[in-house]
Motif scaffolding. Sequence first.
Motif, mmCIF file in Angstrom:
data_model
loop_
_atom_site.group_PDB
_atom_site.id
_atom_site.type_symbol
_atom_site.label_atom_id
_atom_site.label_comp_id
_atom_site.label_asym_id
_atom_site.label_seq_id
_atom_site.Cartn_x
_atom_site.Cartn_y
_atom_site.Cartn_z
ATOM 1 N N CYS A 161 -10.368 -86.071 31.519
ATOM 2 C CA CYS A 161 -10.304 -84.752 32.129
ATOM 3 C C CYS A 161 -9.529 -83.802 31.229
ATOM 4 C CB CYS A 161 -9.660 -84.824 33.514
ATOM 5 S SG CYS A 161 -10.809 -85.368 34.794
ATOM 6 N N GLY A 162 -8.582 -84.338 30.449
ATOM 7 C CA GLY A 162 -7.830 -83.488 29.542
ATOM 8 C C GLY A 162 -8.757 -82.810 28.535
ATOM 9 N N GLN A 163 -9.728 -83.583 28.038
ATOM 10 C CA GLN A 163 -10.711 -83.035 27.088
ATOM 11 C C GLN A 163 -11.536 -81.929 27.738
ATOM 12 O OE1 GLN A 163 -12.544 -86.896 25.951
ATOM 13 N NE2 GLN A 163 -13.455 -85.731 24.293
ATOM 14 N N VAL A 164 -11.961 -82.211 28.975
ATOM 15 C CA VAL A 164 -12.795 -81.242 29.693
ATOM 16 C C VAL A 164 -12.004 -79.963 29.950
ATOM 17 C CG1 VAL A 164 -14.011 -80.792 31.870
ATOM 18 C CG2 VAL A 164 -14.232 -83.013 30.743
ATOM 19 N N ILE A 165 -10.748 -80.152 30.372
ATOM 20 C CA ILE A 165 -9.933 -78.982 30.692
ATOM 21 C C ILE A 165 -9.663 -78.147 29.448
ATOM 22 C CG2 ILE A 165 -7.642 -78.228 31.474
ATOM 23 C CD1 ILE A 165 -7.748 -80.757 33.341
ATOM 24 N N SER A 166 -9.336 -78.816 28.337
ATOM 25 C CA SER A 166 -9.032 -77.995 27.166
ATOM 26 C C SER A 166 -10.291 -77.314 26.638
ATOM 27 C CB SER A 166 -8.274 -78.765 26.084
ATOM 28 O OG SER A 166 -9.003 -79.882 25.702
ATOM 29 N N ALA A 167 -11.462 -77.949 26.808
ATOM 30 C CA ALA A 167 -12.704 -77.306 26.363
ATOM 31 C C ALA A 167 -13.029 -76.089 27.226
ATOM 32 C CB ALA A 167 -13.858 -78.308 26.398
ATOM 33 N N LEU A 168 -12.738 -76.207 28.523
ATOM 34 C CA LEU A 168 -13.170 -75.136 29.435
ATOM 35 C C LEU A 168 -12.093 -74.098 29.740
ATOM 36 C CD1 LEU A 168 -15.349 -77.142 31.970
ATOM 37 C CD2 LEU A 168 -16.048 -75.916 29.915
ATOM 38 N N ALA A 169 -10.872 -74.357 29.323
ATOM 39 C CA ALA A 169 -9.781 -73.420 29.624
ATOM 40 C C ALA A 169 -10.095 -71.975 29.216
ATOM 41 C CB ALA A 169 -8.473 -73.901 28.992
ATOM 42 N N PRO A 170 -10.715 -71.764 28.025
ATOM 43 C CA PRO A 170 -10.990 -70.367 27.642
ATOM 44 C C PRO A 170 -12.005 -69.673 28.561
ATOM 45 C CG PRO A 170 -11.222 -71.864 25.755
ATOM 46 C CD PRO A 170 -11.115 -72.715 26.986
ATOM 47 N N CYS A 171 -12.720 -70.454 29.385
ATOM 48 C CA CYS A 171 -13.719 -69.864 30.283
ATOM 49 C C CYS A 171 -13.098 -69.388 31.590
ATOM 50 C CB CYS A 171 -14.792 -70.893 30.651
ATOM 51 S SG CYS A 171 -15.580 -71.685 29.247
ATOM 52 N N ILE A 172 -11.902 -69.843 31.894
ATOM 53 C CA ILE A 172 -11.338 -69.600 33.221
ATOM 54 C C ILE A 172 -11.127 -68.114 33.543
ATOM 55 C CG2 ILE A 172 -9.316 -70.041 34.708
ATOM 56 C CD1 ILE A 172 -9.350 -72.915 33.425
ATOM 57 N N PRO A 173 -10.559 -67.335 32.615
ATOM 58 C CA PRO A 173 -10.388 -65.907 32.955
ATOM 59 C C PRO A 173 -11.723 -65.233 33.263
ATOM 60 C CG PRO A 173 -9.205 -66.472 30.941
ATOM 61 C CD PRO A 173 -10.021 -67.668 31.316
ATOM 62 N N TYR A 174 -12.757 -65.620 32.530
ATOM 63 C CA TYR A 174 -14.086 -65.029 32.720
ATOM 64 C C TYR A 174 -14.615 -65.293 34.135
ATOM 65 C CZ TYR A 174 -19.112 -64.341 32.149
ATOM 66 O OH TYR A 174 -20.413 -63.944 32.314
ATOM 67 N N VAL A 175 -14.546 -66.537 34.583
ATOM 68 C CA VAL A 175 -15.115 -66.857 35.898
ATOM 69 C C VAL A 175 -14.216 -66.433 37.059
ATOM 70 C CG1 VAL A 175 -16.620 -68.697 35.063
ATOM 71 C CG2 VAL A 175 -14.331 -69.277 35.851
ATOM 72 N N ARG A 176 -12.963 -66.100 36.760
ATOM 73 C CA ARG A 176 -12.082 -65.602 37.829
ATOM 74 C C ARG A 176 -12.165 -64.089 37.958
ATOM 75 N NH1 ARG A 176 -6.145 -67.700 37.977
ATOM 76 N NH2 ARG A 176 -6.350 -67.190 40.175
ATOM 77 N N ASN A 177 -12.599 -63.417 36.895
ATOM 78 C CA ASN A 177 -12.630 -61.956 36.925
ATOM 79 C C ASN A 177 -14.044 -61.420 37.031
ATOM 80 O OD1 ASN A 177 -9.828 -61.747 36.688
ATOM 81 N ND2 ASN A 177 -9.955 -62.066 34.476
ATOM 82 N N ASN A 178 -14.915 -62.223 37.670
ATOM 83 C CA ASN A 178 -16.298 -61.796 37.874
ATOM 84 C C ASN A 178 -16.988 -61.362 36.602
ATOM 85 O OD1 ASN A 178 -16.615 -62.325 40.641
ATOM 86 N ND2 ASN A 178 -15.331 -60.562 41.115
ATOM 87 N N GLY A 179 -16.669 -62.037 35.514
ATOM 88 C CA GLY A 179 -17.408 -61.806 34.274
ATOM 89 C C GLY A 179 -16.917 -60.622 33.469
ATOM 90 N N ALA A 180 -15.794 -60.032 33.871
ATOM 91 C CA ALA A 180 -15.290 -58.887 33.115
ATOM 92 C C ALA A 180 -14.996 -59.283 31.677
ATOM 93 C CB ALA A 180 -14.024 -58.350 33.778
ATOM 94 N N GLY A 181 -15.433 -58.472 30.739
ATOM 95 C CA GLY A 181 -15.111 -58.710 29.336
ATOM 96 C C GLY A 181 -16.099 -59.600 28.608
ATOM 97 N N GLY A 182 -17.084 -60.157 29.327
ATOM 98 C CA GLY A 182 -18.070 -61.014 28.668
ATOM 99 C C GLY A 182 -17.538 -62.415 28.429
#
Length: 104
Positions: free
Chosen positions: A14-35
């Motif tokens: 899960c550590g691998q998955v989390i570090s791979a996806l961490a940069p996506c978190i702001p995007y999916v929390r802010n309704n896609g703001a910023g691309g």
Amino acid sequence: MWCGFVLGCGAISCGQVISALAPCIPYVRNNGAGGVPAPCCNGIRSLNATAKSTPERQSACNCVKALAASISGINYDLTNKLPGMCGVHSPFKISPSTNSKSIK
Ligand SMILES: *[C@@H]1O[C@H](CO)[C@@H](O)[C@H](O)[C@H]1NC(C)=O
């Protein structure tokens, strides 16, 4: 019960998955703001390249599900569009009720 963040889950931790996806978190929390951030797509591509077998994909699914559930304000609709936006065909759709065992 999903695998723990510390213990990992099978061939993919899960550590691998989390570090791979961490940069996506702001995007999916802010309704896609910023691309979609480039590091987010890089993470999704590397997970796609890592999780090739069914058990690995099931593990990754469980990790993604647990990660999403642990963060408030996730837009699941956007989350499920992310792989496609990064040119990856995702074998699963994430939702709070996703059954990771149904993934082939
Ligand atoms: C995703 O993984 C599949 C199977 O390993 C591979 O064929 C495909 O090229 C990968 N997609 C990307 C965008 O890397």
